[in-house]
Design a protein around this motif. Structure first.
Motif, PDB file in Angstrom:
ATOM      1  N   LEU A  69       0.861  -1.180   0.000  1.00 19.08           N
ATOM      2  CA  LEU A  69       0.000   0.000   0.000  1.00 19.08           C
ATOM      3  C   LEU A  69       0.898   1.231   0.000  1.00 19.08           C
ATOM      4  N   ALA A  70       0.685   2.147  -0.948  1.00 21.42           N
ATOM      5  CA  ALA A  70       1.558   3.315  -1.083  1.00 21.42           C
ATOM      6  C   ALA A  70       0.769   4.513  -1.592  1.00 21.42           C
ATOM      7  N   PRO A  71       1.195   5.729  -1.235  1.00 22.35           N
ATOM      8  CA  PRO A  71       0.569   6.917  -1.811  1.00 22.35           C
ATOM      9  C   PRO A  71       0.780   6.957  -3.323  1.00 22.35           C
ATOM     10  N   ALA A  72      -0.303   7.077  -4.060  1.00 23.43           N
ATOM     11  CA  ALA A  72      -0.248   7.180  -5.519  1.00 23.43           C
ATOM     12  C   ALA A  72      -1.645   7.493  -6.022  1.00 23.43           C
ATOM     13  N   ASP A  73      -1.726   8.298  -7.075  1.00 28.93           N
ATOM     14  CA  ASP A  73      -3.012   8.525  -7.728  1.00 28.93           C
ATOM     15  C   ASP A  73      -3.490   7.229  -8.353  1.00 28.93           C
ATOM     16  N   ASP A  74      -4.803   7.127  -8.535  1.00 30.54           N
ATOM     17  CA  ASP A  74      -5.355   5.909  -9.113  1.00 30.54           C
ATOM     18  C   ASP A  74      -4.849   5.662 -10.529  1.00 30.54           C
ATOM     19  N   ASP A  75      -4.457   6.729 -11.243  1.00 26.46           N
ATOM     20  CA  ASP A  75      -3.981   6.552 -12.618  1.00 26.46           C
ATOM     21  C   ASP A  75      -2.453   6.485 -12.713  1.00 26.46           C
ATOM     22  N   THR A  76      -1.756   6.444 -11.558  1.00 23.38           N
ATOM     23  CA  THR A  76      -0.303   6.312 -11.568  1.00 23.38           C
ATOM     24  C   THR A  76       0.083   4.884 -11.945  1.00 23.38           C
ATOM     25  N   PRO A  77       0.952   4.693 -12.933  1.00 23.82           N
ATOM     26  CA  PRO A  77       1.388   3.325 -13.265  1.00 23.82           C
ATOM     27  C   PRO A  77       2.134   2.706 -12.083  1.00 23.82           C
ATOM     28  N   VAL A  78       1.666   1.560 -11.620  1.00 25.76           N
ATOM     29  CA  VAL A  78       2.306   0.870 -10.504  1.00 25.76           C
ATOM     30  C   VAL A  78       2.390  -0.615 -10.827  1.00 25.76           C
ATOM     31  N   PRO A  79       3.321  -1.330 -10.202  1.00 31.45           N
ATOM     32  CA  PRO A  79       3.385  -2.793 -10.398  1.00 31.45           C
ATOM     33  C   PRO A  79       2.109  -3.447  -9.886  1.00 31.45           C
ATOM     34  N   PRO A  80       1.826  -4.666 -10.295  1.00 31.03           N
ATOM     35  CA  PRO A  80       0.580  -5.327  -9.904  1.00 31.03           C
ATOM     36  C   PRO A  80       0.453  -5.580  -8.411  1.00 31.03           C
ATOM     37  N   TYR A  81       1.552  -5.599  -7.696  1.00 32.21           N
ATOM     38  CA  TYR A  81       1.483  -5.855  -6.260  1.00 32.21           C
ATOM     39  C   TYR A  81       1.251  -4.585  -5.440  1.00 32.21           C
ATOM     40  N   VAL A  82       1.200  -3.410  -6.079  1.00 32.82           N
ATOM     41  CA  VAL A  82       1.020  -2.141  -5.380  1.00 32.82           C
ATOM     42  C   VAL A  82      -0.428  -1.695  -5.453  1.00 32.82           C
ATOM     43  N   GLU A  95      -9.286  -6.698   3.220  1.00 31.25           N
ATOM     44  CA  GLU A  95      -9.220  -7.589   2.065  1.00 31.25           C
ATOM     45  C   GLU A  95      -7.944  -8.425   2.059  1.00 31.25           C
ATOM     46  N   GLY A  96      -6.874  -7.890   2.626  1.00 33.54           N
ATOM     47  CA  GLY A  96      -5.597  -8.602   2.582  1.00 33.54           C
ATOM     48  C   GLY A  96      -5.508  -9.777   3.522  1.00 33.54           C
ATOM     49  N   ALA A  97      -6.148  -9.661   4.701  1.00 36.23           N
ATOM     50  CA  ALA A  97      -6.086 -10.741   5.696  1.00 36.23           C
ATOM     51  C   ALA A  97      -4.646 -11.258   5.847  1.00 36.23           C
ATOM     52  N   PHE A  98      -3.724 -10.336   6.115  1.00 34.88           N
ATOM     53  CA  PHE A  98      -2.301 -10.658   6.085  1.00 34.88           C
ATOM     54  C   PHE A  98      -1.869 -11.476   7.303  1.00 34.88           C
ATOM     55  N   ASP A  99      -0.912 -12.357   7.078  1.00 34.33           N
ATOM     56  CA  ASP A  99      -0.285 -13.072   8.184  1.00 34.33           C
ATOM     57  C   ASP A  99       0.607 -12.141   9.000  1.00 34.33           C
ATOM     58  N   VAL A 100       1.218 -11.192   8.322  1.00 36.36           N
ATOM     59  CA  VAL A 100       2.060 -10.206   8.990  1.00 36.36           C
ATOM     60  C   VAL A 100       1.969  -8.900   8.220  1.00 36.36           C
ATOM     61  N   LEU A 101       1.954  -7.800   8.954  1.00 39.81           N
ATOM     62  CA  LEU A 101       1.933  -6.461   8.360  1.00 39.81           C
ATOM     63  C   LEU A 101       3.273  -5.798   8.638  1.00 39.81           C
ATOM     64  N   HIS A 102       3.926  -5.314   7.577  1.00 41.56           N
ATOM     65  CA  HIS A 102       5.236  -4.676   7.702  1.00 41.56           C
ATOM     66  C   HIS A 102       5.074  -3.203   7.345  1.00 41.56           C
ATOM     67  N   ILE A 103       5.208  -2.353   8.359  1.00 38.15           N
ATOM     68  CA  ILE A 103       4.998  -0.915   8.202  1.00 38.15           C
ATOM     69  C   ILE A 103       6.343  -0.203   8.215  1.00 38.15           C
ATOM     70  N   HIS A 104       6.584   0.610   7.204  1.00 33.98           N
ATOM     71  CA  HIS A 104       7.818   1.389   7.144  1.00 33.98           C
ATOM     72  C   HIS A 104       7.564   2.813   7.626  1.00 33.98           C
ATOM     73  N   GLU A 105       8.475   3.302   8.469  1.00 33.47           N
ATOM     74  CA  GLU A 105       8.356   4.633   9.080  1.00 33.47           C
ATOM     75  C   GLU A 105       6.988   4.802   9.757  1.00 33.47           C
ATOM     76  N   PRO A 106       6.698   4.037  10.801  1.00 35.60           N
ATOM     77  CA  PRO A 106       5.359   4.063  11.391  1.00 35.60           C
ATOM     78  C   PRO A 106       4.971   5.378  12.050  1.00 35.60           C
ATOM     79  N   LEU A 131       1.235   5.510   9.730  1.00 33.44           N
ATOM     80  CA  LEU A 131       0.581   5.764  11.015  1.00 33.44           C
ATOM     81  C   LEU A 131      -0.879   5.344  10.970  1.00 33.44           C
ATOM     82  N   LEU A 132      -1.556   5.606   9.861  1.00 31.06           N
ATOM     83  CA  LEU A 132      -2.947   5.181   9.710  1.00 31.06           C
ATOM     84  C   LEU A 132      -3.073   3.666   9.823  1.00 31.06           C
ATOM     85  N   ALA A 133      -2.157   2.953   9.169  1.00 30.83           N
ATOM     86  CA  ALA A 133      -2.194   1.493   9.211  1.00 30.83           C
ATOM     87  C   ALA A 133      -1.912   0.982  10.615  1.00 30.83           C
ATOM     88  N   CYS A 134      -0.980   1.630  11.300  1.00 28.32           N
ATOM     89  CA  CYS A 134      -0.645   1.212  12.654  1.00 28.32           C
ATOM     90  C   CYS A 134      -1.857   1.388  13.581  1.00 28.32           C
TER      91      CYS A 134
END
Length: 393
Positions: A38-51, A85-96, A103-106
């Motif tokens: 999950l990253a800041p980006a406009d909806d029309d910004t080209p991003v890899p499929p995992y972003v 939707e992700g139902a993640f086993d682990v969440l890795h937050i950078h610069e929390p 911070l929102l995710a935390c």
């Protein structure tokens, strides 16, 4: 393993944290894990499929730079939906503690949370003021990672607790395999050589003004030297006030791709990192060593650590243009010393390869997902792994 990674900074703006998140995600995917970023980006910004884009970022002054962050009700809603939707086993937050998605995710997440701290800023009044706001979020974190001892120190001084030190990773082979470009080489020029610089031109802490101040002194001793500058910014403003004959020895390459950066680092005779502060690691030094480029860097604590105390690259006093120039002239005139630095850098850089770094991060993931409460610290001998039962044969 289902892994969610949160990047606080705009995905389409180059930066060390973004590159770290990208490379970690792609390495984990190659290992067979399911990864969503999950990253800041406009909806029309080209991003890899995992972003997953989380909305437009806005520029905010932060740690001597300008960080592009996203915050607010829309971002918070996207964070909650992504977590659900992700139902993640682990969440890795950078610069929390960054006022962005991290911070929102935390705040919103539950379950195992790993946080990586990148910032080195031991005297931040902003962090002191933010402590009451972010502390409840930090208490939810299961394990803390710092990319350097200086990032760990910033965390301890401002928020308490501790972290294990796991450095930023680099695909060493990618840089080592790059083909040098003859047009970027100065080996055949009498009294020549090429000096490389990669960084944002108009960001003072990247130190380009110090290097430009040193350039006339370098050219007086070695008139065939060229300076290659890769990065975005106002080129005319950067060279304003320099004599025309000095300007003629500078080539601005603008923004370069990863492939072009690797080729540049493989081509130069000396890579110079004249940064003035605010660095918690120094990923460009690792990339330069991976590409077999001799490194000359300012004597920041983080750079000294990356360069093994000066054994894997030479250091000069911060913002001392005269010392930079003298060291560059001496090195460019000493092929044997340059060869020694190449060899030392090539040996030392292996500790930063993603094969090693990702294995350490996965060990932390496995710890928190099996019930360990926290990473309690780090020591140079790797004893933290033994204390947590993570020692590898």
């Amino acid at each position: 393993m289902r892994i969610g990674i949160v990047c606080p900074y705009a995905w389409d703006v180059p930066g060390g944290v973004q590159f770290h998140v990208r490379d970690l995600a792609e390495h984990l995917i190659r290992l067979g894990h399911e990864v969503s970023v999950l990253a800041p980006a406009d909806d029309d910004t080209p991003v890899p499929p995992y972003v997953v884009p989380a909305g437009r970022a806005v520029p905010v002054p932060y740690n001597g730079s300008v960080a592009r962050l996203t915050f607010g009700f829309l971002s918070a809603a996207r964070v909650r939906r992504w977590l659900h939707e992700g139902a993640f086993d682990v969440l890795h937050i950078h610069e929390p503690v960054a006022p962005s998605l991290s911070l929102l995710a935390c705040w919103a997440a539950s379950g195992p949370i790993v946080a990586t701290f990148h910032t080195s800023n031991p005297r931040s009044r902003v962090m002191v003021a933010a402590e009451p706001i972010v502390q409840p979020a930090l208490e939810k974190i299961s394990a803390r990672i710092a990319v350097s001892e200086y990032a760990r120190r910033t965390l301890v001084e401002h928020f308490g607790g501790d972290a294990v030190v796991i450095p930023n990773g680099v695909d060493v082979g990618f840089f080592a395999r790059a083909e040098p470009r003859p047009e970027w080489s100065g080996a055949d020029v009498p009294d020549g050589g090429t000096i490389g610089f990669v960084g944002r031109i108009n960001e003072p802490r990247k130190g380009l003004p110090t290097l430009l101040e040193a350039l006339p002194r370098i050219l007086a001793a070695r008139p065939g030297v060229r300076l290659l500058v890769a990065g975005r910014g106002d080129e005319e403003e950067a060279v304003k006030g320099l004599p025309a004959e000095v300007r003629a020895r500078i080539e601005f390459l603008g923004m370069v791709s990863d492939e072009e950066k690797a080729a540049l680092l493989r081509s130069v005779d000396l890579y110079v990192a004249p940064n003035t502060g605010g660095e918690s690691f120094g990923i460009i030094l690792v990339e330069a060593m991976s590409a077999n480029a001799p490194v000359l860097a300012s004597d920041l604590d983080a750079f000294r650590q990356v360069l093994d105390g000066g054994a894997a690259g030479e250091l000069f006093p911060v913002e001392d243009a005269e010392a930079l120039a003298d060291a560059a002239v001496r090195l460019l005139g000493d092929p044997e010393r340059l060869a020694e630095l190449r060899e030392a850098g090539s040996r030392h850089v292996r500790r930063f390869d993603w094969e090693t770094v990702a294995a350490d991060i996965l060990s932390v993931y496995e710890t928190v997902t099996t019930g360990a409460a926290a990473i309690v610290g780090e020591d140079p001998g790797g004893g933290w792994r033994a204390r947590l039962g993570l020692a590898r044969d």
